[in-house]
Write an enzyme that holds these catalytic residues in place. Structure first.
Site, mmCIF file in Angstrom:
data_model
loop_
_atom_site.group_PDB
_atom_site.id
_atom_site.type_symbol
_atom_site.label_atom_id
_atom_site.label_comp_id
_atom_site.label_asym_id
_atom_site.label_seq_id
_atom_site.Cartn_x
_atom_site.Cartn_y
_atom_site.Cartn_z
ATOM 1 N N TYR A 34 0.785 0.380 7.397
ATOM 2 C CA TYR A 34 1.510 1.475 8.038
ATOM 3 C C TYR A 34 2.080 2.446 7.020
ATOM 4 O O TYR A 34 2.106 2.164 5.827
ATOM 5 C CB TYR A 34 2.622 0.923 8.932
ATOM 6 N N ARG A 53 -1.180 6.884 -0.078
ATOM 7 C CA ARG A 53 -0.772 5.479 -0.087
ATOM 8 C C ARG A 53 -1.347 4.738 1.120
ATOM 9 O O ARG A 53 -1.735 3.568 1.024
ATOM 10 C CB ARG A 53 0.768 5.369 -0.114
ATOM 11 N N ARG A 100 -9.317 -14.939 18.831
ATOM 12 C CA ARG A 100 -8.384 -14.931 17.703
ATOM 13 C C ARG A 100 -8.943 -15.849 16.621
ATOM 14 O O ARG A 100 -9.034 -17.060 16.802
ATOM 15 C CB ARG A 100 -7.004 -15.441 18.160
ATOM 16 N N HIS A 102 -9.056 -16.189 12.148
ATOM 17 C CA HIS A 102 -8.607 -15.610 10.876
ATOM 18 C C HIS A 102 -9.699 -14.722 10.278
ATOM 19 O O HIS A 102 -9.434 -13.638 9.781
ATOM 20 C CB HIS A 102 -8.246 -16.708 9.871
ATOM 21 N N LYS A 142 1.393 -1.752 1.744
ATOM 22 C CA LYS A 142 2.343 -1.462 2.822
ATOM 23 C C LYS A 142 1.829 -2.069 4.128
ATOM 24 O O LYS A 142 1.323 -1.368 5.015
ATOM 25 C CB LYS A 142 2.593 0.049 2.936
ATOM 26 N N GLU A 174 13.181 -5.474 -5.129
ATOM 27 C CA GLU A 174 13.492 -4.251 -4.372
ATOM 28 C C GLU A 174 14.435 -4.566 -3.225
ATOM 29 O O GLU A 174 14.872 -5.709 -3.060
ATOM 30 C CB GLU A 174 12.200 -3.594 -3.866
HETATM 31 N N1 PMP Z 1 10.242 -1.025 -0.362
HETATM 32 C C1 PMP Z 1 10.083 -1.497 0.887
HETATM 33 C C2 PMP Z 1 9.911 -2.958 1.094
HETATM 34 C C3 PMP Z 1 10.090 -0.609 1.978
HETATM 35 O O1 PMP Z 1 9.915 -1.067 3.232
HETATM 36 C C4 PMP Z 1 10.307 0.762 1.752
HETATM 37 C C5 PMP Z 1 10.377 1.720 2.907
HETATM 38 N N2 PMP Z 1 9.161 1.882 3.531
HETATM 39 C C6 PMP Z 1 10.460 1.211 0.433
HETATM 40 C C7 PMP Z 1 10.433 0.281 -0.600
HETATM 41 C C8 PMP Z 1 10.662 2.675 0.128
HETATM 42 O O2 PMP Z 1 9.451 3.371 0.221
HETATM 43 P P1 PMP Z 1 9.414 4.919 0.595
HETATM 44 O O3 PMP Z 1 10.318 5.614 -0.376
HETATM 45 O O4 PMP Z 1 7.990 5.297 0.393
HETATM 46 O O5 PMP Z 1 9.889 5.059 1.993
#
Ligand code: PMP
Length: 275
Positions: A34, A53, A100, A102, A142, A174
């Site tokens: 996403y 991305r 379903r 994998h 992502k 993070e």
């Molecule tokens: N890390 C994670 C785990 C996130 O979910 C997000 C937000 N999507 C970010 C960092 C920040 O990314 P961005 O600045 O591209 O929104």
């Protein structure tokens, strides 16, 4: 049609009219990626970087996506919504399988879904909790598989916190839905890119812009103990912008709220992307 805020497999509609199959692999496996694309004055912020991305996330999982069509749909969602400020959530999933399993069927069609949300980019101050990073080893993708983030962020919520700062063996990774920055000694620090963090677009933009204005930025490997000495800590994301951390509930800090270096970084960010 009024109030069209969503698009599913190329058809624009109201969100409540969209029906998905329970055999969508987005539903059974989180086999999907996403993006969250912010917009200000009906114009995407760092639009091309978000699209790039998304393409990269699809490539990492071998999900086929028509990225030009997706870009057009996102722009159309923004325009149709008539919101001044907001974001588009856009998801690309592997598609609907017959059973379903994998191991996916190679010939299923990609399933896409996007919707637009009105959002104002207001300054937020956050109370956060440190926690062990319990996620998988490809956090650079992502993906919608976010159970690690969900568990940690809801533990934090139950303790009255707004976000988490995660660490692997005391090395900062993070936030639960954001990247981490901190400042001390006139320098701004942030964890370097790796498979353990999402390459945040806000992180990337901020680093570029503050470097260009002469602020010293260092990307590297930092320990949670470094946060104790920090004069300012903030989190970045497309929806939060730069959000100051005002308290870490399970660690001593020496944070100065509204530290001049934070305020300068915030100003540079706003002048470039929200004016
Ligand atoms: N890390 C994670 C785990 C996130 O979910 C997000 C937000 N999507 C970010 C960092 C920040 O990314 P961005 O600045 O591209 O929104």
């Amino acid at each position: 049609m009024e109030n069209v805020h969503a698009v599913f497999n190329g058809t624009f509609d109201n969100l409540e009219n969209i029906k998905i199959s329970p055999l969508s692999r987005a539903y059974t496996f989180s086999d999907s990626v996403y993006e969250v694309i912010p917009f200000h004055n009906a114009k995407g912020i760092a639009f091309d970087r978000h699209i790039k991305r998304l393409q990269k996330s699809c490539n990492s999982l071998s999900i086929l996506a028509n990225i030009d069509l997706i870009s057009k749909e996102i722009i159309e969602l923004i325009n149709k919504s008539k919101f001044k400020d907001g974001y588009v959530y856009y998801q690309v999933s592997r598609g609907v399988d017959q059973i379903r399993s994998h191991m996916f069927n190679a010939d299923i069609s990609t399933e896409t879904f996007g919707y637009v949300v009105e959002h104002t980019f207001e300054a937020q101050s956050l109370k956060v909790m440190l926690c062990e990073d319990v996620r998988w080893q490809r956090c650079d993708i992502k993906s919608t598989s976010l159970l690690g983030n969900i568990m940690s962020m809801n533990n934090a919520k139950n303790s009255g916190c707004d976000e988490v700062i995660m660490h692997k063996d005391r090395v900062i990774t993070e936030g639960g839905a954001s990247n981490v920055f901190f400042a001390s000694n006139d320098c701004v620090y942030t964890p370097n890119l790796s498979k353990n963090i999402l390459p945040g677009i806000t992180r990337e933009l901020l680093i570029e812009k503050i470097k260009a204005s002469g602020i010293n930025v260092q990307e590297g490997s930092f320990k949670i103990d470094d946060l104790t000495d920090a004069k300012s800590i903030w989190l970045t994301s497309s929806t939060k912008g730069l959000a100051q951390v005002i308290e870490i509930t399970n660690q001593e800090t020496n944070i100065v709220v509204d530290h001049p270096l934070f305020l300068e970084c915030e100003k540079i960010f706003k002048n470039n992307f929200l004016s």
